[in-house]
Design a protein around this motif. Sequence first.
Motif, mmCIF file in Angstrom:
data_model
loop_
_atom_site.group_PDB
_atom_site.id
_atom_site.type_symbol
_atom_site.label_atom_id
_atom_site.label_comp_id
_atom_site.label_asym_id
_atom_site.label_seq_id
_atom_site.Cartn_x
_atom_site.Cartn_y
_atom_site.Cartn_z
ATOM 1 N N ASP A 242 -11.495 -19.217 1.320
ATOM 2 C CA ASP A 242 -10.724 -18.140 1.927
ATOM 3 C C ASP A 242 -9.950 -17.365 0.861
ATOM 4 N N ALA A 243 -9.367 -18.067 -0.101
ATOM 5 C CA ALA A 243 -8.639 -17.407 -1.189
ATOM 6 C C ALA A 243 -9.586 -16.544 -2.031
ATOM 7 N N MET A 244 -10.777 -17.047 -2.284
ATOM 8 C CA MET A 244 -11.762 -16.282 -3.054
ATOM 9 C C MET A 244 -12.119 -14.988 -2.306
ATOM 10 N N ILE A 245 -12.376 -15.105 -1.026
ATOM 11 C CA ILE A 245 -12.765 -13.937 -0.237
ATOM 12 C C ILE A 245 -11.600 -12.951 -0.125
ATOM 13 N N LYS A 246 -10.373 -13.444 -0.002
ATOM 14 C CA LYS A 246 -9.204 -12.552 -0.006
ATOM 15 C C LYS A 246 -9.199 -11.720 -1.281
ATOM 16 N N GLY A 247 -9.476 -12.368 -2.407
ATOM 17 C CA GLY A 247 -9.546 -11.638 -3.671
ATOM 18 C C GLY A 247 -10.635 -10.583 -3.650
ATOM 19 N N TRP A 248 -11.821 -10.935 -3.137
ATOM 20 C CA TRP A 248 -12.925 -9.969 -3.061
ATOM 21 C C TRP A 248 -12.552 -8.777 -2.195
ATOM 22 N N LEU A 249 -11.903 -9.050 -1.071
ATOM 23 C CA LEU A 249 -11.526 -7.951 -0.172
ATOM 24 C C LEU A 249 -10.446 -7.074 -0.787
ATOM 25 N N THR A 250 -9.387 -7.696 -1.279
ATOM 26 C CA THR A 250 -8.243 -6.903 -1.726
ATOM 27 C C THR A 250 -8.497 -6.143 -3.027
ATOM 28 N N ILE A 251 -9.329 -6.674 -3.895
ATOM 29 C CA ILE A 251 -9.628 -5.940 -5.138
ATOM 30 C C ILE A 251 -10.387 -4.652 -4.826
ATOM 31 N N ALA A 252 -11.023 -4.618 -3.683
ATOM 32 C CA ALA A 252 -11.826 -3.458 -3.294
ATOM 33 C C ALA A 252 -11.057 -2.508 -2.367
ATOM 34 N N MET A 253 -9.719 -2.565 -2.402
ATOM 35 C CA MET A 253 -8.871 -1.704 -1.568
ATOM 36 C C MET A 253 -7.925 -0.893 -2.435
ATOM 37 N N GLU A 254 -7.606 0.298 -1.965
ATOM 38 C CA GLU A 254 -6.583 1.053 -2.672
ATOM 39 C C GLU A 254 -5.243 0.333 -2.482
ATOM 40 N N LYS A 255 -4.308 0.606 -3.371
ATOM 41 C CA LYS A 255 -3.061 -0.155 -3.437
ATOM 42 C C LYS A 255 -2.294 -0.164 -2.117
ATOM 43 N N GLU A 256 -2.195 0.962 -1.432
ATOM 44 C CA GLU A 256 -1.425 1.015 -0.184
ATOM 45 C C GLU A 256 -2.024 0.110 0.885
ATOM 46 N N ILE A 257 -3.334 0.090 0.985
ATOM 47 C CA ILE A 257 -3.999 -0.767 1.966
ATOM 48 C C ILE A 257 -3.844 -2.221 1.560
ATOM 49 N N ARG A 258 -4.052 -2.511 0.293
ATOM 50 C CA ARG A 258 -3.896 -3.880 -0.218
ATOM 51 C C ARG A 258 -2.490 -4.402 0.081
ATOM 52 N N THR A 259 -1.481 -3.581 -0.130
ATOM 53 C CA THR A 259 -0.099 -3.973 0.135
ATOM 54 C C THR A 259 0.109 -4.287 1.610
ATOM 55 N N SER A 260 -0.569 -3.566 2.484
ATOM 56 C CA SER A 260 -0.382 -3.780 3.929
ATOM 57 C C SER A 260 -1.013 -5.073 4.432
ATOM 58 N N VAL A 261 -1.913 -5.673 3.661
ATOM 59 C CA VAL A 261 -2.590 -6.895 4.124
ATOM 60 C C VAL A 261 -2.318 -8.112 3.240
ATOM 61 N N LYS A 262 -1.539 -7.960 2.185
ATOM 62 C CA LYS A 262 -1.411 -9.049 1.215
ATOM 63 C C LYS A 262 -0.723 -10.298 1.753
ATOM 64 N N TYR A 263 0.006 -10.198 2.851
ATOM 65 C CA TYR A 263 0.669 -11.381 3.400
ATOM 66 C C TYR A 263 -0.108 -11.998 4.557
ATOM 67 N N ALA A 264 -1.326 -11.557 4.768
ATOM 68 C CA ALA A 264 -2.166 -12.134 5.820
ATOM 69 C C ALA A 264 -2.446 -13.600 5.492
ATOM 70 N N ASN A 265 -2.565 -14.407 6.520
ATOM 71 C CA ASN A 265 -2.790 -15.843 6.344
ATOM 72 C C ASN A 265 -4.242 -16.218 6.094
ATOM 73 N N SER A 266 -5.163 -15.302 6.361
ATOM 74 C CA SER A 266 -6.583 -15.619 6.193
ATOM 75 C C SER A 266 -7.379 -14.334 6.037
ATOM 76 N N THR A 267 -8.607 -14.481 5.582
ATOM 77 C CA THR A 267 -9.485 -13.316 5.481
ATOM 78 C C THR A 267 -9.796 -12.764 6.866
ATOM 79 N N TYR A 268 -9.892 -13.638 7.852
ATOM 80 C CA TYR A 268 -10.109 -13.185 9.232
ATOM 81 C C TYR A 268 -8.977 -12.254 9.663
ATOM 82 N N GLU A 269 -7.753 -12.631 9.348
ATOM 83 C CA GLU A 269 -6.601 -11.816 9.703
ATOM 84 C C GLU A 269 -6.650 -10.461 8.978
ATOM 85 N N ILE A 270 -7.017 -10.458 7.715
ATOM 86 C CA ILE A 270 -7.149 -9.200 6.970
ATOM 87 C C ILE A 270 -8.189 -8.309 7.641
ATOM 88 N N TRP A 271 -9.373 -8.860 7.885
ATOM 89 C CA TRP A 271 -10.474 -8.080 8.457
ATOM 90 C C TRP A 271 -10.083 -7.533 9.826
#
Length: 128
Positions: free
Chosen positions: A86-115
């Motif tokens: 899950d941590a690996m996938i969070k990294g894959w998702l967030t590295i591919a987001m612009e900073k404002e979007i990344r900031t809005s999801v960085k405290y999510a508990n899981s990749t499911y929650e981010i998605w």
Amino acid sequence: MVGAEESSSGKKSGSAIDTNSPMYIHPSDYPKQMHVNETLTDNKYTDWSQEMMNFLFAKNKVGFVDGSIKKPDNNSPQYMLWMGCDAMIKGWLTIAMEKEIRTSVKYANSTYEIWNNLEKKVHLEHMS
């Protein structure tokens, strides 16, 4: 001929995880790896999500973002494997987001929650 440490299926005896398992992380994977052609911006979610989903499907990780691979209990032998993936996938998702979007999801508990949060945000924006 297969060595004594390895079975005919390719699994080493005593290995923690099968390479076909969604919990498997390849040695060449790392969290800050960009796997889509463009960074997610507010107006590119549909294309970005399709490309990311294709990548996750190829990596056998879709179950983490669609919620079908549930987080095990803390005392489960699968817990740390799940957390690592899950941590690996969070990294894959967030590295591919612009900073404002990344900031809005960085405290999510899981990749499911981010998605899920990204899909809801896009759905709400299309309704307004």
